[in-house]
Structures are given as structure tokens and as C-alpha cells.
Design an enzyme around this catalytic site. Sequence first.
Site, PDB file in Angstrom:
ATOM      1  N   GLY A 165       0.818  -1.201   0.000  1.00 20.26           N
ATOM      2  CA  GLY A 165       0.000   0.000   0.000  1.00 20.26           C
ATOM      3  C   GLY A 165       0.850   1.248   0.000  1.00 20.26           C
ATOM      4  N   THR A 217      -2.900  -3.531   6.791  1.00 20.03           N
ATOM      5  CA  THR A 217      -2.221  -2.626   5.861  1.00 20.03           C
ATOM      6  C   THR A 217      -2.940  -1.288   5.808  1.00 20.03           C
ATOM      7  OG1 THR A 217      -1.341  -4.431   4.508  1.00 20.03           O
ATOM      8  CG2 THR A 217      -1.476  -2.261   3.477  1.00 20.03           C
ATOM      9  N   GLU A 221      -1.519   2.427   6.568  1.00 19.25           N
ATOM     10  CA  GLU A 221      -1.527   3.487   5.562  1.00 19.25           C
ATOM     11  C   GLU A 221      -2.411   4.657   5.981  1.00 19.25           C
ATOM     12  OE1 GLU A 221       0.571   3.586   3.207  1.00 19.25           O
ATOM     13  OE2 GLU A 221       1.286   1.529   3.403  1.00 19.25           O
ATOM     14  N   ASP A 289       0.667  -8.795  10.355  1.00 17.03           N
ATOM     15  CA  ASP A 289      -0.595  -8.247  10.843  1.00 17.03           C
ATOM     16  C   ASP A 289      -0.904  -8.711  12.257  1.00 17.03           C
ATOM     17  OD1 ASP A 289      -0.912  -6.940   8.474  1.00 17.03           O
ATOM     18  OD2 ASP A 289      -2.843  -7.829   7.953  1.00 17.03           O
TER      19      ASP A 289
END
Length: 401
Positions: A165, A217, A221, A289
Site C-alpha cells: 500500500g 495494511t 496506511e 498483521d
Amino acid sequence: MKLKKNHDPAYKRGYEELFLRWKNESGNRGGEVYTLPVVFHIVYNEENQNVPDSVVLSQLEVINEDYRRMNTDAINTRDIFLPFAADCNIQFALANTDPEGNATSGITHTLTDRTEFELDLFAADNTLDEVKHAETGGVDAWDPQHYINIWVCNIGSSFLGQIFGLAYPPEGLSNWPDGSSAPDISNEGIVLHYPVLGRNNPFANDDDVEDNNGGRTLTHEMGHYLGLRHIWGDELFTNVCSEDDGIDDTPLCGSGDQFQCDYEANTCGSGDPDDLPDMIENYMDYTFDECYNMFTEDQTSLMRYVVEELRSGLIESPALNISESVTRNFRTWPNPANERLFLDINPNQNIEYQIFSAFGVLIQSGKVEAANIGIQHLEAGHYSICFRTGDAFSVHSFIKI
């Protein structure tokens, strides 16, 4: 950013001024919960890239949990960092009004002839921005001052590997150096590689990476979009402990965790008085994650400063203007469910419903006649249910067992 700093002496000064201004002006920003409108643009060339709306809903759940510290893995924050962990009092909702004032689901799907969008690290401009413009095979942004635009597409890999990303930091103050923000307002927003979207993505393994399937993600971001730096300050090659993110309550560290989930990591200051280990559970690290679980108080303060001062149009946005009397004031339960899905809703409101599979296929629809809906015939799996009355609508997700 590394190249920019080497060739522009004003870059580092401007970067430092950002945090100086924030610290002088912001204080401890808390209190009101800000709800920010998002629109997801799914740009696809093949059907597996056309992720279903249920995955978008899953992704929305993830970032709302993470930014409100309602994530179940918050219990994994190490004791030494618990005093710094924070509820950001920021949440996100799909836009229900488009820029023309029409009702919308907050999700668009666009077929493109582009097989991928790539970040050419040697180009003068950010080539990944091409997904943000119809003329280059993407989708034009909805008014970036009032919507958080999130483009989901197939990001091509480079010699550095797969990019998950990308997001620009905010623009509008001299304390961010020229060139670090979006080149123009039409490029504001976030780009995501389609397999990293949500935690129920049927195409999550298309990138051959197994540890980025939790939807974090976008949490990371979105942090950049709201002004946060990587916790190691983005120094990669020289004195790696010479740079910092400017946030006082994220310990100095020498680099990102680099997807190791190493709780023993202590890359700067080991043995010094009051030294802390690397905060690998911070969403602004680079790791798996499953290792992420927290923002800090100072990170929260900075993001709220950005919302209030640099991206205030999101607070005043018309994107959430349609009446939501049917949408946010009731709940569905249990989840997971087996025989019936119960609704704390008045069936006399002339409400219709639709149930979609994880692939976005309409499975069942009808009118809400009672305070429950039979789902015993559904196969086990993830589903989303959309309720509508007039222009108002609400989408909930559930698991059938």
C-alpha cells in the site's frame, strides 16, 4: 524520502518543524469521536481482483476496531507499553452520499484494461498515482477534501518485492517540506494491493504472502494519511539510530521489524537507563498483521491534530448526510449465527433486506416482517446483510455456522 533528504537540506528542517508546531499547539487532543467518510474504489482487470463488498465491510471493521482500540488482540500489548496505548477516538464510515448528492454504498467497482499498476522507483513521478485517474486506467477521486479515497487494485511487484500500500501525508503547512505530500489534490488518498484488503478476503493468498491477511495494511496506511511516520524514522542505510519519528512515546529504534515479529528486538539504546525495546506492536512498524495491536497517546494526538487542522473538510463532509435512522441505531445478533439472525429493529419501518455471500452474490432478500430473519438454509461462511428504507441503508456482516 531518503533521496529527498539528501538533496534538499530544507527537508529535514521542515520535517522537524511539523512536530514542533504540533507539540506547541495541540496539547492532549481527545474527547469527541470523529467519524470520517471513506469511499473504496475497486479497480480490477480480472475477477479475482474485483473483491466483493463483504471484504470491504470486513476491512471497515478492522480499522474501526484498531483506531478505537477495540481490537481483540489489544490484550497482547506488552505491559511495558500499556501506559502509552490509546483509543484514537477516530472511526470510519462508508460514504452514503456521493459528490452529486446521490445515495451511494461508498464502494465503486471499475473494470480496467490495466493488468497492474506499479510504482516505478526510478520515475520522476509516482507512477502508482495512475490508478487515481480515469485517463490512465483508474478512477478519478471523489472530492478529496470531503472523502478519504481508497483505491484497491493489483499493484505490480518491483525488484524490492511486493508493495502492499501507499499513502501521502497531509498537505497544507510549511512544516511539511515541498514534495512530501501529494503532487496535487486529485492524488490525495490511499492505494492498497487487493489481496491485503479485509480479513475475509477469498483472494488473500494471490500475493503468496500469508501474514498480511488481517486488514492491518489499511490501518498502517491510514496512519500515514493522518500524519504519522514509521516509528524508526525511515533511516535505512547510515546511522540507523540517528532518525526518529518525532513521537515522544514511541521508543527509538533502528529499523522496521521487517516481518519478524521479534519481541526481543532492541535496536537502539540497549543497556541505557530507561531504555525500552522496539515497539513492534505499533501499527506504524513493518511487521506481520498479527503482531500489530496499538497506537500511542502521542500518535493519537498528532492524528487528531491533522483531522482538526489539515483535513478538517472530512469532519464537515456532506458524505454522511443521508438520514441513518435505520442504520446505526440497531444491532444484529448473534454473531456467529446458526438458525436465525435477530434484529433490534422495528419491523413496521418498511425495511427491506438483502443477504450477500462473501463473493458479493445476492443469496436472499425480502421485507423485514419480524425481529428476526431465518438463515438456517445458508451454507457456513461469511455474509453481509444490507437493510434499506427509502434512501437510508445499513450494512452488517455475520458468520453462519
